[in-house]
Each structure stands twice: as structure tokens, then as C-alpha cells.
Design a protein around this motif. Structure first.
Motif, mmCIF file in Angstrom:
data_model
loop_
_atom_site.group_PDB
_atom_site.id
_atom_site.type_symbol
_atom_site.label_atom_id
_atom_site.label_comp_id
_atom_site.label_asym_id
_atom_site.label_seq_id
_atom_site.Cartn_x
_atom_site.Cartn_y
_atom_site.Cartn_z
ATOM 1 N N SER A 127 0.838 -1.199 0.000
ATOM 2 C CA SER A 127 0.000 0.000 0.000
ATOM 3 C C SER A 127 0.871 1.245 0.000
ATOM 4 N N LEU A 128 0.348 2.285 -0.625
ATOM 5 C CA LEU A 128 0.980 3.597 -0.572
ATOM 6 C C LEU A 128 0.276 4.383 0.523
ATOM 7 N N PHE A 129 1.025 4.780 1.517
ATOM 8 C CA PHE A 129 0.387 5.552 2.565
ATOM 9 C C PHE A 129 1.287 6.696 2.961
ATOM 10 N N PRO A 130 0.752 7.760 3.366
ATOM 11 C CA PRO A 130 -0.667 8.149 3.333
ATOM 12 C C PRO A 130 -1.001 8.824 2.010
ATOM 13 N N ILE A 131 -1.268 8.021 0.993
ATOM 14 C CA ILE A 131 -1.467 8.523 -0.368
ATOM 15 C C ILE A 131 -2.649 9.488 -0.456
ATOM 16 N N HIS A 132 -3.723 9.205 0.284
ATOM 17 C CA HIS A 132 -4.888 10.094 0.215
ATOM 18 C C HIS A 132 -4.552 11.486 0.759
ATOM 19 N N LEU A 133 -3.681 11.538 1.746
ATOM 20 C CA LEU A 133 -3.266 12.838 2.271
ATOM 21 C C LEU A 133 -2.342 13.553 1.292
ATOM 22 N N ALA A 134 -1.425 12.790 0.703
ATOM 23 C CA ALA A 134 -0.480 13.382 -0.238
ATOM 24 C C ALA A 134 -1.196 13.924 -1.467
ATOM 25 N N LEU A 135 -2.079 13.115 -2.055
ATOM 26 C CA LEU A 135 -2.792 13.556 -3.260
ATOM 27 C C LEU A 135 -3.698 14.745 -2.965
ATOM 28 N N GLY A 136 -4.246 14.782 -1.762
ATOM 29 C CA GLY A 136 -5.109 15.901 -1.379
ATOM 30 C C GLY A 136 -4.342 17.071 -0.794
ATOM 31 N N GLN A 145 8.115 12.303 -6.706
ATOM 32 C CA GLN A 145 8.471 11.106 -7.476
ATOM 33 C C GLN A 145 7.211 10.286 -7.786
ATOM 34 N N VAL A 146 6.328 10.156 -6.796
ATOM 35 C CA VAL A 146 5.076 9.417 -7.004
ATOM 36 C C VAL A 146 4.249 10.100 -8.087
ATOM 37 N N VAL A 147 4.124 11.406 -8.002
ATOM 38 C CA VAL A 147 3.347 12.158 -8.999
ATOM 39 C C VAL A 147 3.961 11.993 -10.385
ATOM 40 N N ASP A 148 5.277 12.098 -10.483
ATOM 41 C CA ASP A 148 5.952 11.913 -11.776
ATOM 42 C C ASP A 148 5.667 10.520 -12.343
ATOM 43 N N ASP A 149 5.754 9.500 -11.493
ATOM 44 C CA ASP A 149 5.494 8.126 -11.936
ATOM 45 C C ASP A 149 4.047 7.963 -12.413
ATOM 46 N N LEU A 150 3.110 8.582 -11.702
ATOM 47 C CA LEU A 150 1.703 8.493 -12.095
ATOM 48 C C LEU A 150 1.450 9.207 -13.418
ATOM 49 N N ASN A 191 2.841 6.894 -16.269
ATOM 50 C CA ASN A 191 2.344 5.527 -16.413
ATOM 51 C C ASN A 191 0.839 5.486 -16.156
ATOM 52 N N SER A 192 0.061 5.482 -17.226
ATOM 53 C CA SER A 192 -1.401 5.507 -17.085
ATOM 54 C C SER A 192 -1.933 4.226 -16.430
ATOM 55 N N GLU A 193 -1.273 3.102 -16.658
ATOM 56 C CA GLU A 193 -1.713 1.848 -16.018
ATOM 57 C C GLU A 193 -1.533 1.931 -14.507
ATOM 58 N N LEU A 194 -0.444 2.529 -14.064
ATOM 59 C CA LEU A 194 -0.198 2.724 -12.638
ATOM 60 C C LEU A 194 -1.251 3.659 -12.049
ATOM 61 N N LEU A 195 -1.570 4.721 -12.777
ATOM 62 C CA LEU A 195 -2.594 5.669 -12.333
ATOM 63 C C LEU A 195 -3.954 4.988 -12.230
ATOM 64 N N LEU A 196 -4.298 4.164 -13.216
ATOM 65 C CA LEU A 196 -5.569 3.442 -13.183
ATOM 66 C C LEU A 196 -5.605 2.469 -12.009
ATOM 67 N N ALA A 197 -4.523 1.749 -11.770
ATOM 68 C CA ALA A 197 -4.462 0.804 -10.644
ATOM 69 C C ALA A 197 -4.634 1.537 -9.315
ATOM 70 N N LEU A 198 -3.983 2.679 -9.169
ATOM 71 C CA LEU A 198 -4.127 3.468 -7.947
ATOM 72 C C LEU A 198 -5.555 3.986 -7.818
ATOM 73 N N SER A 199 -6.146 4.438 -8.902
ATOM 74 C CA SER A 199 -7.533 4.931 -8.875
ATOM 75 C C SER A 199 -8.487 3.827 -8.434
ATOM 76 N N ARG A 200 -8.283 2.621 -8.953
ATOM 77 C CA ARG A 200 -9.134 1.490 -8.559
ATOM 78 C C ARG A 200 -8.963 1.176 -7.083
ATOM 79 N N LYS A 201 -7.725 1.215 -6.608
ATOM 80 C CA LYS A 201 -7.453 0.942 -5.199
ATOM 81 C C LYS A 201 -8.113 1.995 -4.307
ATOM 82 N N LEU A 202 -8.017 3.255 -4.712
ATOM 83 C CA LEU A 202 -8.656 4.324 -3.946
ATOM 84 C C LEU A 202 -10.182 4.196 -3.967
ATOM 85 N N ALA A 203 -10.746 3.807 -5.114
ATOM 86 C CA ALA A 203 -12.201 3.617 -5.212
ATOM 87 C C ALA A 203 -12.648 2.472 -4.305
ATOM 88 N N ALA A 204 -11.894 1.387 -4.294
ATOM 89 C CA ALA A 204 -12.223 0.255 -3.414
ATOM 90 C C ALA A 204 -12.141 0.688 -1.955
#
Length: 178
Positions: free
Chosen positions: A17-26, A49-54, A57-70
Motif C-alpha cells: 500500500s501507498l500511505f498516506p497517499i490520500h493525504l499526499a494527493l489531497g 516522485q510518485v506524482v511523476d510516476d503516475l 504511467n497511465s496503467e499505474l494511475l488506473l491501478a491506484l484509482s481502482r485501489k482508492l475507489a475500493a
């Protein structure tokens, strides 16, 4: 941990898991306390670095989006359970959600009894369940004994076995469609 010292467990993260990703993205400050239930290895990566990677890589972004939605769905179910459930329903809901997320289907299950699931990824103490359900440890102990007596769960040495996932879900305050 509240101002009066009460602990409330918001989430139990899975490996990788990426934590605290919700805090970082927000772009929010972290006001939470993190505690490991098991041995962990933590890798620190800069937010940039996380933002640059996202971005790359659209597949990485989609995977993270799905994880956040779940995660958002899981949070919604937990909030409903806390708001509308009595003590028994809240404990049952916490066990159902943990079983679905961390449990292993037990081999050799009697199909008439439904799925039996063992949760042994980490120790499930009555205190941990209390912090998840916003109940006292004593209330959780009473409800766990009642669920065991009713044949919905079995537990021993902080390991929980859900004897019938569907019946436990019905005993919970979770929505019927879950």
C-alpha cells in the motif's frame, strides 16, 4: 487517537500500500498515527516522485484509482455500519469486511455451510475490534462470544475463522448487496 485518548482504527492497509497517499494527493497535513500490526518494510519515496510516476504511467494511475475507489467503498460500508448498527451488527460487519479483505478460504469446506474463511494475516484482538467498531473491549468480547455461540465464527489465540460468511453478513449492519 482522539483528544481524550480513544483510539479509532480507520483502515488496515494491505502489503504494497501507498500511505498516506490520500493525504499526499489531497495535499493535506498528516494528523493520523500509523501503527504496524505485523512486521513491515517501509520504503520512503518523495511525493514528487510518485506524482511523476503516475503522470508517466497511465496503467499505474488506473491501478491506484481502482485501489482508492475500493477503499472509498470500504469506508462507506464501515460508516454505514457504525451509524446504523448495534454492537453485534458492528462486530459482525468488521469481521465480514476483514474476512473479505484479508481472509483465506478454508480448504475442504462443507458446501451446505457456505464459505469458511480464516483471518490470520495479523492478530485480531478484542481491543483491535473495539478500535474498529467504536465499542469498548468488553462489549466486543461479549459480542464475539455470542457470535461464536451462534456458530457464525470461531476464534482462538487472536485468529478468527468465519464459519459462514453469508450468515455473518446477514447478522451485520452491512447493506444486503455487499
Amino acid at each position: 487517537i482522539s483528544t481524550d485518548g480513544t483510539e479509532f482504527t480507520h483502515n488496515i492497509l494491505k502489503p504494497h500500500s501507498l500511505f498516506p497517499i490520500h493525504l499526499a494527493l489531497g495535499e493535506q497535513a498528516n494528523h493520523h498515527y500509523f501503527e504496524s500490526l505485523t512486521e513491515v518494510v517501509v520504503k520512503s519515496v518523495s511525493f514528487s516522485q510518485v506524482v511523476d510516476d503516475l503522470k508517466k504511467n497511465s496503467e499505474l494511475l488506473l491501478a491506484l484509482s481502482r485501489k482508492l475507489a475500493a477503499g472509498l467503498n470500504q469506508t462507506t460500508f464501515r460508516v454505514e455500519s457504525l451509524l446504523f448498527g448495534d454492537a453485534r451488527q458492528r462486530v459482525a460487519a468488521a469481521l465480514v469486511l476483514m474476512g473479505r479483505r484479508f481472509g483465506q478460504i478454508k480448504a475442504g469446506v462443507d458446501p451446505k455451510k457456505g464459505k469458511q474463511i480464516v483471518i490470520d494475516a495479523f492478530s485480531i484482538t478484542h481491543q483491535l475490534l473495539a478500535s474498529i467498531t467504536a465499542l469498548t473491549r468488553e462489549t466486543v468480547s461479549i459480542e464475539m462470544m455470542a457470535l461464536k455461540k451462534d456458530g457464525l465464527i470461531d476464534y482462538q489465540r487472536q485468529r478468527v475463522k468465519i464459519l459462514n460468511l453469508e450468515e455473518l453478513r446477514e447478522a451485520s449492519s452491512l447493506p444486503f448487496y455487499l
